[in-house]
Every structure is written in C-alpha cells, then in structure tokens.
Design a protein around this motif. Sequence first.
Motif, PDB file in Angstrom:
ATOM      1  N   ASP A  54      62.320  53.409  36.856  1.00 49.19           N
ATOM      2  CA  ASP A  54      61.244  54.421  36.069  1.00 49.19           C
ATOM      3  C   ASP A  54      61.647  54.225  34.223  1.00 49.19           C
ATOM      4  N   GLY A  55      61.815  53.003  34.049  1.00 47.23           N
ATOM      5  CA  GLY A  55      61.556  53.298  32.353  1.00 47.23           C
ATOM      6  C   GLY A  55      63.489  53.148  31.340  1.00 47.23           C
ATOM      7  N   GLU A  56      64.205  53.192  32.871  1.00 43.23           N
ATOM      8  CA  GLU A  56      65.408  52.996  32.359  1.00 43.23           C
ATOM      9  C   GLU A  56      66.619  51.881  32.971  1.00 43.23           C
ATOM     10  N   ILE A  57      66.997  52.033  32.256  1.00 35.73           N
ATOM     11  CA  ILE A  57      68.022  50.549  32.479  1.00 35.73           C
ATOM     12  C   ILE A  57      69.785  50.925  32.238  1.00 35.73           C
ATOM     13  N   ARG A  58      70.045  51.036  33.923  1.00 35.00           N
ATOM     14  CA  ARG A  58      71.187  51.078  34.536  1.00 35.00           C
ATOM     15  C   ARG A  58      72.382  49.610  34.727  1.00 35.00           C
ATOM     16  N   VAL A  59      73.857  49.795  34.399  1.00 39.85           N
ATOM     17  CA  VAL A  59      74.554  49.300  34.490  1.00 39.85           C
ATOM     18  C   VAL A  59      75.385  49.561  35.071  1.00 39.85           C
ATOM     19  N   SER A  60      75.942  49.056  36.479  1.00 38.76           N
ATOM     20  CA  SER A  60      77.349  49.278  37.180  1.00 38.76           C
ATOM     21  C   SER A  60      78.428  48.455  36.604  1.00 38.76           C
ATOM     22  N   THR A  61      79.407  49.259  36.802  1.00 35.38           N
ATOM     23  CA  THR A  61      81.045  48.301  36.190  1.00 35.38           C
ATOM     24  C   THR A  61      82.217  48.446  37.815  1.00 35.38           C
ATOM     25  N   ARG A  62      80.957  49.074  38.436  1.00 40.16           N
ATOM     26  CA  ARG A  62      81.932  49.180  40.369  1.00 40.16           C
ATOM     27  C   ARG A  62      81.731  48.059  40.400  1.00 40.16           C
ATOM     28  N   THR A  63      80.700  46.813  40.535  1.00 42.13           N
ATOM     29  CA  THR A  63      81.235  45.904  41.036  1.00 42.13           C
ATOM     30  C   THR A  63      80.975  44.650  40.784  1.00 42.13           C
ATOM     31  N   GLU A  64      82.068  44.284  39.282  1.00 42.91           N
ATOM     32  CA  GLU A  64      81.872  43.441  38.647  1.00 42.91           C
ATOM     33  C   GLU A  64      81.998  42.154  39.485  1.00 42.91           C
ATOM     34  N   ALA A  65      81.084  41.072  39.055  1.00 46.71           N
ATOM     35  CA  ALA A  65      81.220  40.265  39.154  1.00 46.71           C
ATOM     36  C   ALA A  65      81.875  39.075  38.277  1.00 46.71           C
ATOM     37  N   ARG A  66      82.707  37.999  39.574  1.00 46.97           N
ATOM     38  CA  ARG A  66      82.958  36.753  38.213  1.00 46.97           C
ATOM     39  C   ARG A  66      82.219  35.538  38.918  1.00 46.97           C
ATOM     40  N   PRO A  67      82.041  34.952  38.164  1.00 47.98           N
ATOM     41  CA  PRO A  67      81.504  32.997  38.853  1.00 47.98           C
ATOM     42  C   PRO A  67      82.638  32.675  39.684  1.00 47.98           C
TER      43      PRO A  67
END
Length: 112
Positions: A99-112
């Motif tokens: 809907d025209g918005e960008i969201r970021v979550s820090t709850r499921t941080e992943a590392r390679p």
Amino acid sequence: MTSPDGDGTVVARSEEIADGEMLGVHVDGRSIAIYRSEGRLYATGNICTHGQALLTDGWLEDGVIECPLHGGRFDIGSGACLGPPVDEPLATYPVSERDGEIRVSTRTEARP
Ligand code: FES
C-alpha cells in the motif's frame, strides 16, 4: 515516521526509494539501510562493521554496497563480506512493501 504493526515498522513511502537508491532509517534504536536494487527491497545494518561509517553514504551497485570510508563491500541480500578490509557480516532485516509503504522488522533479525 513510524507506526509499528504486525509486519514491522513503517519507515518510508515507496516513492522515497527509487530503484538503485537507498535510505538510512532508525528503527528500535538501530541504524538500518534500506536499498532497492533491480526492483527488490533489502535491509541491512547501516553502520559498517569495520568502523564508524554510514553505508548509505557509500555506493550501491549490482546488489553490493561499498563503504565510503575504506571501500569494504557487502552483499545487501545476505549481509556477507565480499573482501577486505571488512570481515564481519552485516545484520539483515526483513523488509516489505504494501500500500505504498515500506516496512522493516527488527524482530526476526537474520545473519548469514
Ligand atoms: S569503515 Fe567501512 S570499510 Fe572501514
């Protein structure tokens, strides 16, 4: 510009990040870089793991972010280091667009 919900925190409107561009944001006290590359969105930590440099002050090309300070390079999808002097990967974060918005979550941080 934040409004947390189940998908993460709204950090920008879609038109704020054109293809090949990036934007530095702050979410939950973290400095995060959002990139749009070849139509896809990616999010990593915005502070270089080698020193105090903002990656969004660097250069984005072909899915690689180059640090402005010493030229360290990281894969924006995995956060992986692509050569010296960097030897510690970036954190990566789930990023979505709706809907025209960008969201970021820090709850499921992943590392390679
Ligand atoms: S601070 Fe980024 S490569 Fe040195």
